[in-house]
Design an enzyme around this catalytic site. Structure first.
Site, PDB file in Angstrom:
ATOM      1  CG  HIS A  37      51.806  30.712  56.605  1.00 29.10           C
ATOM      2  ND1 HIS A  37      52.140  29.801  57.472  1.00 29.10           N
ATOM      3  CD2 HIS A  37      50.658  30.303  56.281  1.00 29.10           C
ATOM      4  CE1 HIS A  37      51.272  28.719  57.494  1.00 29.10           C
ATOM      5  NE2 HIS A  37      50.308  28.967  56.433  1.00 29.10           N
ATOM      6  CE  LYS A  47      48.098  26.375  63.613  1.00 26.69           C
ATOM      7  NZ  LYS A  47      47.484  26.131  62.255  1.00 26.69           N
ATOM      8  NE  ARG A  53      41.549  27.894  56.695  1.00 26.70           N
ATOM      9  CZ  ARG A  53      42.666  27.955  56.053  1.00 26.70           C
ATOM     10  NH1 ARG A  53      43.170  28.096  54.878  1.00 26.70           N
ATOM     11  NH2 ARG A  53      43.875  27.512  57.106  1.00 26.70           N
ATOM     12  CG  HIS A  68      53.450  27.393  53.978  1.00 24.73           C
ATOM     13  ND1 HIS A  68      52.601  28.736  53.829  1.00 24.73           N
ATOM     14  CD2 HIS A  68      52.650  26.258  54.012  1.00 24.73           C
ATOM     15  CE1 HIS A  68      51.481  28.146  53.764  1.00 24.73           C
ATOM     16  NE2 HIS A  68      51.377  26.868  53.558  1.00 24.73           N
ATOM     17  CB  THR A 103      50.632  40.326  63.452  1.00 28.69           C
ATOM     18  OG1 THR A 103      49.687  40.404  62.351  1.00 28.69           O
ATOM     19  CG2 THR A 103      52.059  39.926  63.546  1.00 28.69           C
ATOM     20  CE  LYS A 145      42.552  25.305  58.751  1.00 30.06           C
ATOM     21  NZ  LYS A 145      42.943  23.920  58.160  1.00 30.06           N
ATOM     22  CD  GLN A 150      47.128  15.231  53.915  1.00 31.91           C
ATOM     23  OE1 GLN A 150      46.243  16.088  54.152  1.00 31.91           O
ATOM     24  NE2 GLN A 150      48.162  15.072  54.644  1.00 31.91           N
TER      25      GLN A 150
END
Length: 400
Positions: free
Chosen positions: A45, A227, A86, A48, A231, A82, A171
RNA sequence: GGGCGUGUUCCCGAGUGGCCAAAGGGGGCAGACUGUAAAUCUGUUGCGUUUCGCUUCGGUGGUCCGAAUCCACCCGCGCCCA
């Protein structure tokens, strides 16, 4: 203008660990840097896209990019910033998404002849031994400290699972591995990744006694602080099958006045001098800037041909001319040459239900060939093609 | 494992036996005004063969003429204790 100063001028840099050092390194093309992409969906998206553009800018200056696909970290899910956990992705989803990412990435970044490399952290994360990792890496992290991080703030209120809590450690481990395997001395990422990235630089310092650097990209927010690239219906995707080039174009064409120049600066490759000139534009003149923005981005993402088509299509629709060649087209089945307006709207997905279709019609929001339909029972005859319009901006060519 | 809470439509949030397809706000969509912008005003926002019918208030099963509302069990989530 040197690379680092240009990045600053474009407003792309949010935070850095050591500005002087980073500046020297990337201007000289001495950095080997990585950006991680977790395969959370089957298309990249806009966020990215920004990261890939930054990658490209650095690559053009001689730095070596590593695109890291999160086949391993995707199994966990980053809780940073967040409010809720998720949905967990299956291994199959992740593999599929990675394949989609790979295809799209190679459109933007030149991976030939070692100019850039692509790796997957599944290669080292998936086979880790729990106890070994705890002893080797876990010992370097303070839970007390981690719990104070801003990126977990919302989750401290609503709940954070141990699974996600480990994301940061994974990470950090990535960076540590890449440093050793490829001499990767810098990490880039979205500003929401700052804490995770620092985790990596600290791990490298603790384990190897070496310095590594981190730099974050400003999150692209609109003037209301939300952000961009989202949409109501979801993200603006780079995959033309998920977001058509025309829709993509229209998204940027319809951007708020307050956000145009920022987007041009941050997302396009137009030279700074030209951008400086444009930044003096005001009022309705800005409308032109929006067109430039939309065209440039569509060109970058979908190629010049698609960008031309989208521009043409938009001009003819809003400029009053009737060129419908590049309009999104839908085919419908007819019984005896005609179809009820409500069914037509539902079949073409312009309305999710007949109920809403009815509301649209009674609110004078639907037109066929520029004639407003006021009767919900109207039968539409279609010979060849018609132009169906919802509101002012949603056009659809309907063919039989 | 124990205690206390909590779960309502896209989101927040009212509703504690019929007047409830469910207040109010946000968001969305459409209309007017405009520059394919913003702001403002208006309408609309479960589904359908639409003066009516159908399905919904975490799940299942009950009580009742009637349940989002009462009861039982279960599930999810939060806080406190372990």
């Amino acid at each position: 203008m040197e690379l680092y100063d240009e990045l600053v001028a474009r407003g792309l840099i949010a935070q850095v660990t050591d500005e002087q050092e980073i500046k020297k390194m990337i201007n000289a093309g001495k950095a080997t840097f990585y950006i991680g992409f977790d395969p959370t969906a089957d298309s990249l998206h806009v966020g990215h896209f920004m990261a890939l553009c930054l990658m490209k800018r650095l690559q053009m200056a001689g730095n070596k990019p590593i695109a890291l696909l999160g086949g391993g970290t995707g199994m966990i899910g980053d809780p940073s910033g967040k409010s809720d956990m998720r949905k967990m992705l299956t291994k199959e989803d992740i593999d599929h998404n990675i394949e989609c990412f790979k295809k799209q990435m190679s459109r933007f970044i030149d991976f030939s002849e070692g100019k850039a490399i692509m790796v997957n952290n599944a290669d080292w994360l998936l086979d880790l031994n729990y106890i070994e990792v705890l002893r080797e890496v876990g010992a370097c992290f303070s839970v007390n400290k981690m719990l104070t991080f801003e990126c977990y703030k919302q989750r401290m209120e609503r709940g954070l699972t141990f699974l996600e809590f480990n994301y940061m450690i994974m990470q950090s481990y990535d960076f540590y591995m890449l440093y050793q395997k490829y001499g990767c001395n810098m990490q880039f990422g979205g500003d929401d990744q700052w804490a995770n990235m620092l985790g990596g630089t600290e791990l490298i310092r603790k384990k190897l006694g070496k310095d590594a650097h981190a730099m974050t990209i400003t999150l692209l927010l609109n003037s209301e602080g939300k952000k961009m690239g989202k949409t109501e219906k979801g993200a603006v995707w780079l995959d033309p099958n998920k977001t058509s080039p025309f829709e993509f174009f229209q998204y940027w064409r319809n951007i708020a006045d307050a956000d145009v120049m920022k987007c041009i600066r941050m997302l396009t490759f137009l030279p700074m001098e030209q951008i400086e000139e444009m930044s003096a534009w005001e009022g309705s003149e800005l409308n032109k800037a929006k067109e430039i923005l939309a065209y440039e981005l569509t060109k970058l993402v979908h190629g010049e041909e698609e960008a031309d088509k989208a521009l043409e299509g938009a001009k003819s629709l809003f400029g009053g001319r009737g060129n419908t060649d590049n309009m999104p087209t839908v085919k419908v089945e007819l019984t005896d040459g005609k179809i009820g307006i409500l069914d037509l709207l539902v079949n073409t997905k312009l309305a999710p239900s007949k109920r809403e279709a009815r509301n649209l019609v009674s609110g004078k929001g639907i037109a066929v060939d520029d004639v407003i339909i006021e009767d919900a029972n109207a039968q539409i005859e279609i010979n060849g093609e018609i132009i169906l319009r919802k509101g002012k901006k949603v056009f659809l060519k309907v063919v039989v």
